[in-house]
Design an enzyme around this catalytic site. Structure first.
Site, PDB file in Angstrom:
ATOM      1  N   GLY A   9       0.862  -1.321   0.091  1.00 52.82           N
ATOM      2  CA  GLY A   9      -0.170  -0.056  -0.010  1.00 52.82           C
ATOM      3  C   GLY A   9       0.862   1.223  -0.011  1.00 52.82           C
ATOM      4  O   GLY A   9       2.159   1.386   0.465  1.00 52.82           O
ATOM      5  N   ARG A  13      -1.273   9.119   3.239  1.00 52.62           N
ATOM      6  CA  ARG A  13      -1.479  10.083   4.448  1.00 52.62           C
ATOM      7  C   ARG A  13      -0.411  10.538   5.058  1.00 52.62           C
ATOM      8  O   ARG A  13      -0.598  10.968   6.180  1.00 52.62           O
ATOM      9  CB  ARG A  13      -2.888   9.433   4.958  1.00 52.62           C
ATOM     10  CG  ARG A  13      -4.135  10.088   4.397  1.00 52.62           C
ATOM     11  CD  ARG A  13      -5.341   9.420   5.154  1.00 52.62           C
ATOM     12  NE  ARG A  13      -5.492   7.842   5.167  1.00 52.62           N
ATOM     13  CZ  ARG A  13      -6.111   7.442   6.125  1.00 52.62           C
ATOM     14  NH1 ARG A  13      -6.512   7.941   7.035  1.00 52.62           N
ATOM     15  NH2 ARG A  13      -6.297   5.953   6.047  1.00 52.62           N
ATOM     16  N   GLY A  76      -5.585  -4.288  -4.740  1.00 55.94           N
ATOM     17  CA  GLY A  76      -6.321  -4.968  -3.646  1.00 55.94           C
ATOM     18  C   GLY A  76      -5.828  -6.065  -2.843  1.00 55.94           C
ATOM     19  O   GLY A  76      -4.738  -6.410  -3.414  1.00 55.94           O
ATOM     20  N   LYS A 349      36.209  10.840  25.749  1.00 51.45           N
ATOM     21  CA  LYS A 349      35.811  10.180  24.251  1.00 51.45           C
ATOM     22  C   LYS A 349      37.058   8.961  24.110  1.00 51.45           C
ATOM     23  O   LYS A 349      38.274   9.429  24.384  1.00 51.45           O
ATOM     24  CB  LYS A 349      35.825  11.198  23.183  1.00 51.45           C
ATOM     25  CG  LYS A 349      35.772  10.601  21.775  1.00 51.45           C
ATOM     26  CD  LYS A 349      36.575  11.335  20.612  1.00 51.45           C
ATOM     27  CE  LYS A 349      38.083  10.741  20.747  1.00 51.45           C
ATOM     28  NZ  LYS A 349      38.863  10.956  19.581  1.00 51.45           N
ATOM     29  N   TYR A 385      44.624  16.595  19.337  1.00 51.19           N
ATOM     30  CA  TYR A 385      44.531  16.738  17.905  1.00 51.19           C
ATOM     31  C   TYR A 385      45.158  17.935  17.603  1.00 51.19           C
ATOM     32  O   TYR A 385      44.958  18.983  18.078  1.00 51.19           O
ATOM     33  CB  TYR A 385      42.825  16.933  17.808  1.00 51.19           C
ATOM     34  CG  TYR A 385      42.422  17.177  16.205  1.00 51.19           C
ATOM     35  CD1 TYR A 385      42.864  16.092  15.273  1.00 51.19           C
ATOM     36  CD2 TYR A 385      41.475  18.117  15.666  1.00 51.19           C
ATOM     37  CE1 TYR A 385      42.537  16.055  14.076  1.00 51.19           C
ATOM     38  CE2 TYR A 385      41.129  18.236  14.608  1.00 51.19           C
ATOM     39  CZ  TYR A 385      41.797  17.060  13.702  1.00 51.19           C
ATOM     40  OH  TYR A 385      41.291  17.227  12.327  1.00 51.19           O
TER      41      TYR A 385
HETATM   42  C1  UD1 Z   1      -8.967  -3.917   4.581  1.00 44.90           C
HETATM   43  C2  UD1 Z   1      -9.777  -4.874   4.555  1.00 44.90           C
HETATM   44  C3  UD1 Z   1     -10.824  -4.622   5.741  1.00 44.90           C
HETATM   45  C4  UD1 Z   1     -10.304  -4.416   7.097  1.00 44.90           C
HETATM   46  C5  UD1 Z   1      -9.148  -3.518   6.967  1.00 44.90           C
HETATM   47  C6  UD1 Z   1      -8.509  -3.578   8.324  1.00 44.90           C
HETATM   48  C7  UD1 Z   1     -10.117  -5.905   2.494  1.00 44.90           C
HETATM   49  C8  UD1 Z   1     -10.681  -5.807   0.950  1.00 44.90           C
HETATM   50  N1  UD1 Z   1     -10.529  -5.008   3.313  1.00 44.90           N
HETATM   51  O1  UD1 Z   1      -9.360  -2.645   4.312  1.00 44.90           O
HETATM   52  O2  UD1 Z   1     -11.863  -5.719   5.511  1.00 44.90           O
HETATM   53  O3  UD1 Z   1     -11.573  -3.943   7.965  1.00 44.90           O
HETATM   54  O4  UD1 Z   1      -8.207  -3.972   5.926  1.00 44.90           O
HETATM   55  O5  UD1 Z   1      -7.737  -2.404   8.266  1.00 44.90           O
HETATM   56  O6  UD1 Z   1      -8.943  -6.604   2.529  1.00 44.90           O
HETATM   57  N2  UD1 Z   1      -2.205  -3.673   0.478  1.00 44.90           N
HETATM   58  C9  UD1 Z   1      -1.394  -4.326  -0.387  1.00 44.90           C
HETATM   59  N3  UD1 Z   1      -2.047  -4.131  -1.683  1.00 44.90           N
HETATM   60  C10 UD1 Z   1      -2.901  -3.849  -2.130  1.00 44.90           C
HETATM   61  C11 UD1 Z   1      -3.828  -3.085  -1.316  1.00 44.90           C
HETATM   62  C12 UD1 Z   1      -3.521  -3.129   0.197  1.00 44.90           C
HETATM   63  O7  UD1 Z   1      -0.385  -4.585   0.014  1.00 44.90           O
HETATM   64  O8  UD1 Z   1      -3.398  -3.619  -3.306  1.00 44.90           O
HETATM   65  C13 UD1 Z   1      -1.846  -3.911   1.935  1.00 44.90           C
HETATM   66  C14 UD1 Z   1      -1.719  -2.388   2.512  1.00 44.90           C
HETATM   67  O9  UD1 Z   1      -0.362  -2.053   2.428  1.00 44.90           O
HETATM   68  C15 UD1 Z   1      -2.103  -2.535   3.924  1.00 44.90           C
HETATM   69  C16 UD1 Z   1      -3.157  -3.712   3.889  1.00 44.90           C
HETATM   70  O10 UD1 Z   1      -2.789  -4.461   2.466  1.00 44.90           O
HETATM   71  O11 UD1 Z   1      -1.088  -3.266   4.743  1.00 44.90           O
HETATM   72  C17 UD1 Z   1      -4.446  -3.150   3.794  1.00 44.90           C
HETATM   73  O12 UD1 Z   1      -4.687  -2.298   3.102  1.00 44.90           O
HETATM   74  P1  UD1 Z   1      -5.699  -1.068   3.144  1.00 44.90           P
HETATM   75  O13 UD1 Z   1      -5.890  -0.373   1.986  1.00 44.90           O
HETATM   76  O14 UD1 Z   1      -5.277  -0.345   4.596  1.00 44.90           O
HETATM   77  O15 UD1 Z   1      -6.982  -2.165   3.334  1.00 44.90           O
HETATM   78  P2  UD1 Z   1      -8.506  -1.427   3.793  1.00 44.90           P
HETATM   79  O16 UD1 Z   1      -9.096  -1.062   2.573  1.00 44.90           O
HETATM   80  O17 UD1 Z   1      -8.247  -0.643   4.852  1.00 44.90           O
END
Ligand code: UD1
Ligand code: CA
Length: 455
Positions: A9, A13, A76, A349, A385
């Site tokens: 991700g 933010r 996702g 030192k 020094y």
């Molecule tokens: C996800 C869950 C949600 C849960 C929430 C908890 C899904 C669809 N939803 O939502 O049910 O309540 O976490 O915080 O799983 N990440 C990737 N690749 C991606 C997308 C995300 O590696 O393509 C990683 C992010 O870096 C993060 C984690 O997955 O560590 C969760 O991603 P985030 O976007 O925060 O998920 P949410 O939409 O908040």
């Protein structure tokens, strides 16, 4: 058992050039907390899913036991786990963790794994009930109380939004079914993403049991999306650390005012006053007392030693029963013996000072070897020094150095020698002798002060 850590991700933010999962919490990258917890469960495979531009993540964390799966673009959580699939064996359980949920505890993960092992092919989800569930995926259960699916906030109906049990995102999945389920995901949803959470519905449709487990503490499942949340988690991590120290017999003036950014190991009856920072590995032996506002980094402090307020210790070893500070600075390579006294505004030192020696006021000791029972007067400086090279000063046992002395290194002061105040020592001082370099004192009788001339 395999573990997959999702860390692709963006972390928009955080408003930072540093990838989110590399931000430090208690002195260690967020994702390193997760990796260490994962390692404590001895997984067969440990795979990190990282994102485009996350090369720095990979190079920073590189370790022989880590497998890497690049997810680019990020479509996702389901798509993310799919990228890890080639690294996972075809059997057992795959535990999914988040790289930005750093405080998850091994005991909670063990409970989740037990829930998944409860029945063959079971899937287990870590869930919690929140007073305010907004933003999270909701756990949908049927009349019998069994989980039927997870619905994301953005796809939820009004009645589903009222559900307070949420998906933490941490799950244990049967690896054998994962390939088939992930391939069947669609992104026909509000966020146009491949949701890992949709496989819950698939497992239910296949007649497999879906279990839930719950963390011991709510803070274990908190994620970091902003610097405000990072600061909140920092205080939680520090509070846990402080509690552990107190449980091992350390007395803290205020558990809310200590920061351990690494490992702090304490003997019995250690006392730590407010606002101290510990970095790297610090060892405080029995009955050590640390005054307020001290900073210690990679230090070892012997039993019974007292550090007064505002002392700064970096890469130093202090013997037992020493008295340090206030306002003392021990720099790398300092080794102090038993009962040594180092007072205010003394900087040391790369020097060894043997037992019972004292430098109580305003001194600089660099590149020196000092024997036992030596007294270093106020304002003493080792001139180590020359602008190009550094030189050694040797001061043997039982030497007395008068105030405001400069020792121009390389130079040796022999055992039992005394240096008169104000000496600038440029040659070795013989043992058991008084050495002074000072013009003879002169008094001029009848000398008159100048007076202002009248206009
Ligand atoms: C996800 C869950 C949600 C849960 C929430 C908890 C899904 C669809 N939803 O939502 O049910 O309540 O976490 O915080 O799983 N990440 C990737 N690749 C991606 C997308 C995300 O590696 O393509 C990683 C992010 O870096 C993060 C984690 O997955 O560590 C969760 O991603 P985030 O976007 O925060 O998920 P949410 O939409 O908040
Ligand atoms: Ca999230």
């Amino acid at each position: 058992m395999n573990i997959v850590i999702l860390a692709a991700g963006q972390g928009k933010r955080m408003h930072s050039n540093l990838p989110k999962v590399l931000h430090p919490l208690a002195g260690k990258a967020l994702v390193s907390h997760v990796i260490d917890t994962a390692r404590s469960l001895s997984p067969k495979k440990l795979c990190l899913v990282y994102g485009h531009g996350g090369d720095i993540v990979r190079t920073t964390l590189a370790a022989p036991d880590l497998a890497w799966a690049l997810q680019e673009p990020q479509l996702g959580t389901g798509h993310a786990v799919q990228q890890a699939l080639p690294h996972l064996g075809g059997e057992g359980i795959t535990l999914v963790l988040y790289g930005d949920v750093p405080l998850i505890q091994a005991d909670t993960l063990k409970k989740l794994l037990h829930a998944a092992q409860d029945a063959s092919g079971a899937l287990a989800i870590l869930t919690v009930e929140l007073a305010d569930p907004s933003g999270y995926g909701r756990i949908v259960r049927n009349a019998a109380g069994n989980v039927t699916r997870i619905v994301e906030q953005k796809d939820a109906s009004a009645s589903q939004l009222a559900i307070r049990e949420i998906n933490t995102g941490i799950m244990a999945l049967p690896t054998a079914r994962l390939g088939e389920w992930l391939a069947a995901l669609s992104n026909d949803n509000a966020q146009k993403e491949y949701y890992l959470t949709d496989i819950v519905g698939m497992a239910v449709a296949a007649g497999l049991p879906v279990r839930t487990a719950h963390p011991q503490h709510e803070w274990e499942v908190l994620g970091v999306n902003s610097k405000v949340q990072l600061a909140e988690l920092e205080r939680i991590a520090q509070r846990c650390n402080a509690e552990q120290l107190m449980e091992h017999g350390v007395r803290l003036a205020d558990p809310a005012r200590i920061d351990v950014r690494g490992e702090l190991v304490c003997g019995r009856d250690v006392f730590i006053d407010v606002n101290c920072v510990f970095e790297g590995k610090v060892v405080l032996d029995e009955a050590v007392e640390i005054g307020p506002n001290c900073v210690l980094k990679n230090a070892c402090i012997g039993a019974g030693t007292r550090l007064a307020a505002f002392s700064h210790i970096d890469d130093a070893v202090v013997g037992p029963d020493a008295v340090i500070g206030p306002f003392a600075r021990l720099r790398p390579g300092t080794e102090l013996g038993a009962g040594v006294h180092i007072g205010n505004f003394v900087e040391i030192k790369n020097s060894k000072i043997a037992a019972q020696s004292k430098a109580n006021h305003l001194a600089y000791i660099g590149d020196a070897t000092i024997g036992s029972r030596v007294n270093i007067g106020a304002g003493t400086i080792t001139c180590n020094y020359d602008g190009a090279n550094k030189f050694q000063t040797i001061i043997e046992d039982d030497v007395f150095i008068g105030s405001d002395t400069q020792l121009v290194a390389p130079v040796t002061v022999g055992r039992g020698a005394t240096l008169g105040a104000g000496t600038t020592l440029t040659r070795d001082a013989p043992p058991d002798t008084l050495t002074v370099s000072r013009p003879k004192q002169l008094s001029i009788a009848g000398w008159k002060r100048p007076v202002k001339t009248k206009k």
